[in-house]
Design a protein around this motif. Structure first.
Motif, PDB file in Angstrom:
ATOM      1  N   SER A   1       0.850  -1.191   0.000  1.00 54.94           N
ATOM      2  CA  SER A   1       0.000   0.000   0.000  1.00 54.94           C
ATOM      3  C   SER A   1       0.882   1.237   0.000  1.00 54.94           C
ATOM      4  O   SER A   1       2.113   1.140  -0.008  1.00 54.94           O
ATOM      5  CB  SER A   1      -0.888   0.017   1.250  1.00 54.94           C
ATOM      6  OG  SER A   1      -0.114   0.434   2.362  1.00 54.94           O
ATOM      7  N   ASP A   2       0.258   2.396   0.047  1.00 57.03           N
ATOM      8  CA  ASP A   2       1.016   3.640   0.121  1.00 57.03           C
ATOM      9  C   ASP A   2       1.786   3.740   1.448  1.00 57.03           C
ATOM     10  O   ASP A   2       2.696   4.538   1.573  1.00 57.03           O
ATOM     11  CB  ASP A   2       0.088   4.846  -0.084  1.00 57.03           C
ATOM     12  CG  ASP A   2      -1.192   4.729   0.750  1.00 57.03           C
ATOM     13  OD1 ASP A   2      -1.501   3.614   1.234  1.00 57.03           O
ATOM     14  OD2 ASP A   2      -1.873   5.748   0.916  1.00 57.03           O
ATOM     15  N   ARG A   3       1.433   2.917   2.444  1.00 54.70           N
ATOM     16  CA  ARG A   3       2.151   2.962   3.725  1.00 54.70           C
ATOM     17  C   ARG A   3       3.204   1.873   3.875  1.00 54.70           C
ATOM     18  O   ARG A   3       3.998   1.920   4.805  1.00 54.70           O
ATOM     19  CB  ARG A   3       1.162   2.812   4.877  1.00 54.70           C
ATOM     20  CG  ARG A   3       0.204   3.968   4.989  1.00 54.70           C
ATOM     21  CD  ARG A   3      -0.529   3.901   6.302  1.00 54.70           C
ATOM     22  NE  ARG A   3      -1.764   4.659   6.235  1.00 54.70           N
ATOM     23  CZ  ARG A   3      -2.728   4.589   7.145  1.00 54.70           C
ATOM     24  NH1 ARG A   3      -2.595   3.761   8.176  1.00 54.70           N
ATOM     25  NH2 ARG A   3      -3.818   5.303   7.021  1.00 54.70           N
ATOM     26  N   GLY A   4       3.156   0.860   3.043  1.00 62.76           N
ATOM     27  CA  GLY A   4       4.144  -0.203   3.150  1.00 62.76           C
ATOM     28  C   GLY A   4       3.581  -1.557   2.779  1.00 62.76           C
ATOM     29  O   GLY A   4       2.463  -1.662   2.268  1.00 62.76           O
ATOM     30  N   LEU A   5       4.367  -2.581   3.100  1.00 61.88           N
ATOM     31  CA  LEU A   5       3.970  -3.958   2.771  1.00 61.88           C
ATOM     32  C   LEU A   5       2.752  -4.347   3.607  1.00 61.88           C
ATOM     33  O   LEU A   5       2.782  -4.274   4.838  1.00 61.88           O
ATOM     34  CB  LEU A   5       5.143  -4.893   3.067  1.00 61.88           C
ATOM     35  CG  LEU A   5       4.921  -6.383   2.837  1.00 61.88           C
ATOM     36  CD1 LEU A   5       4.582  -6.687   1.383  1.00 61.88           C
ATOM     37  CD2 LEU A   5       6.158  -7.175   3.274  1.00 61.88           C
ATOM     38  N   VAL A   6       1.687  -4.763   2.955  1.00 59.76           N
ATOM     39  CA  VAL A   6       0.448  -5.031   3.688  1.00 59.76           C
ATOM     40  C   VAL A   6       0.100  -6.516   3.694  1.00 59.76           C
ATOM     41  O   VAL A   6      -0.553  -7.003   4.607  1.00 59.76           O
ATOM     42  CB  VAL A   6      -0.696  -4.151   3.143  1.00 59.76           C
ATOM     43  CG1 VAL A   6      -1.129  -4.594   1.752  1.00 59.76           C
ATOM     44  CG2 VAL A   6      -1.880  -4.086   4.083  1.00 59.76           C
ATOM     45  N   ARG A   7       0.572  -7.253   2.678  1.00 55.88           N
ATOM     46  CA  ARG A   7       0.291  -8.686   2.656  1.00 55.88           C
ATOM     47  C   ARG A   7       1.258  -9.444   1.753  1.00 55.88           C
ATOM     48  O   ARG A   7       1.675  -8.939   0.719  1.00 55.88           O
ATOM     49  CB  ARG A   7      -1.138  -8.940   2.164  1.00 55.88           C
ATOM     50  CG  ARG A   7      -1.661 -10.324   2.533  1.00 55.88           C
ATOM     51  CD  ARG A   7      -3.044 -10.560   1.978  1.00 55.88           C
ATOM     52  NE  ARG A   7      -4.146 -10.426   2.939  1.00 55.88           N
ATOM     53  CZ  ARG A   7      -4.411 -11.277   3.937  1.00 55.88           C
ATOM     54  NH1 ARG A   7      -3.634 -12.303   4.157  1.00 55.88           N
ATOM     55  NH2 ARG A   7      -5.441 -11.084   4.722  1.00 55.88           N
TER      56      ARG A   7
END
Lengths: 155, 202
Positions: B56-62
């Motif tokens: 995501s725009d914030r980092g690794l999400v999955r």
């Protein structure tokens, strides 16, 4: 409210929207127009409040993009000074008998309705829902479009 | 009544083939340039199967294992992060590069931002503690529960680890049963064993 991943909208609707746009603006412009449709949709997507009518929403955008293209084409000079032909923007359109050029010259709503009816083979209720108008209004737009085409074809 | 005009209209328009791959590539490219992709995902071929990396725009999400049901996971991300989701492998390059190094045995810890939005409450504590278990060492469910603040909640800790959305990078494979048994693993025990062996050998 649940909006599906944007990616799935492309997969589900691109082919049919493309056929619709080929009807509205012709094969040369249709792909650009489709790209612009999805870009506009993507920009607005998270702010969308109604997830129930995504397809109708996409067709509304596509119809608007088609109208933009048709206005632009109308402004584009067909001939420049000294009779020099303008350079073709891309591959020439495949030969058609001029009928679809006349469809493209219809008022926006009639053009969209006729394209939905004859390119996508939709019933009037479905055309209405995609255009955000009533079934009756869809029928009238198709009918008015056909009357106008008949006048121009025979004149 | 179908007249000649209607028949000609119904015959359709010429030259209408759409190149869907080209369209998708063009949209992805422009969307990335305009910053319109809130969740990007890309495939990653690992020695333990085809993974999917979601950023995501914030980092690794999955990080997904094969068979995890990518479509359902993307639907969940649409609800919990953003529906502006596109396949855009290039935007997952940083993670995929570090995974390459990890599987090559040259990387011992991951240096990527993590987006924790899929994890809530106690599970988040458990996974934060798990993130701190160093490469090559192991811990137990009880120990992780204790460090997360609830020594008796080893079962809840097990559940949190079992639904870790970011396996490998958040190394839940390093948590074992107190007796030395492997415990469980969302990606299957063969993968857990593979990762432990890889780290032991490096």
């Amino acid at each position: 409210m649940h909006l599906p991943p944007f990616e799935t909208l492309i997969d589900a609707h691109a082919a049919e929207l493309h056929r619709f746009l080929v009807g509205c603006v012709g094969p040369t412009e249709a792909e650009d127009c489709l790209q612009e449709t999805f870009m506009s949709a993507l920009r607005a997507y998270p702010r969308l409040h109604d997830a129930d009518h995504l397809r109708a929403w996409l067709y509304t955008i596509a119809q608007r993009k088609a109208t933009d293209v048709i206005r632009r084409m109308a402004r584009r000079p067909t001939r420049v000074l000294d009779g020099v032909e303008p350079v073709a923007r891309s591959a020439p359109e495949p030969i058609d008998d001029g009928l679809w050029q006349q469809v493209r010259a219809l008022p926006a709503k009639q053009r969209a309705a006729v394209t939905h009816r004859f390119v996508l083979d939709l019933a009037y209720a479905e055309i209405g829902s995609r255009m955000g108008i009533s079934e009756e209004a869809a029928r009238q737009n198709v009918s008015a479009g056909l009357r106008r085409l008949r006048r121009e074809v025979t004149s | 009544m179908t007249d000649d005009l209607e028949r000609r209209l119904a015959a359709g328009t010429p030259g209408a083939a759409l190149d869907l791959n080209r369209l998708r590539a063009a949209i992805t490219h422009r969307a990335a340039e305009e910053g319109l992709i809130d969740v990007a995902y890309g495939a990653y071929d690992s020695p333990i199967g085809a993974l999917t990396v979601m950023v995501s725009d914030r980092g690794l999400v999955r990080v997904s294992y094969p068979g995890d049901g990518i479509a359902a996971q993307l639907e969940e991300l649409a609800d919990r992060v953003s529906p502006r989701i596109l396949e855009a492998a290039a935007l997952t390059d940083q993670v995929r590069r570090q995974l390459d190094e990890y599987f090559d045995g040259t990387r011992r810890s991951f240096d990527v931002k993590i987006d924790w939005r899929l994890v809530r409450g106690f599970a988040r504590e458990v996974l934060a503690v798990t993130s701190a278990i160093p490469f090559g060492s192991v811990s137990t469910y009880g120990e992780v529960a204790a460090r997360a603040g609830s020594p008796r909640a080893y079962r809840a800790a097990g559940n949190a680890l079992g639904s870790n959305p970011i396996p490998i990078v958040v190394p839940c494979h390093r948590v074992l049963h107190a007796g030395g048994g492997l415990g469980g693993y969302s990606g299957g025990l063969d993968r857990k064993r593979y990762l432990l062996n890889l780290e032991e050998a490096s």
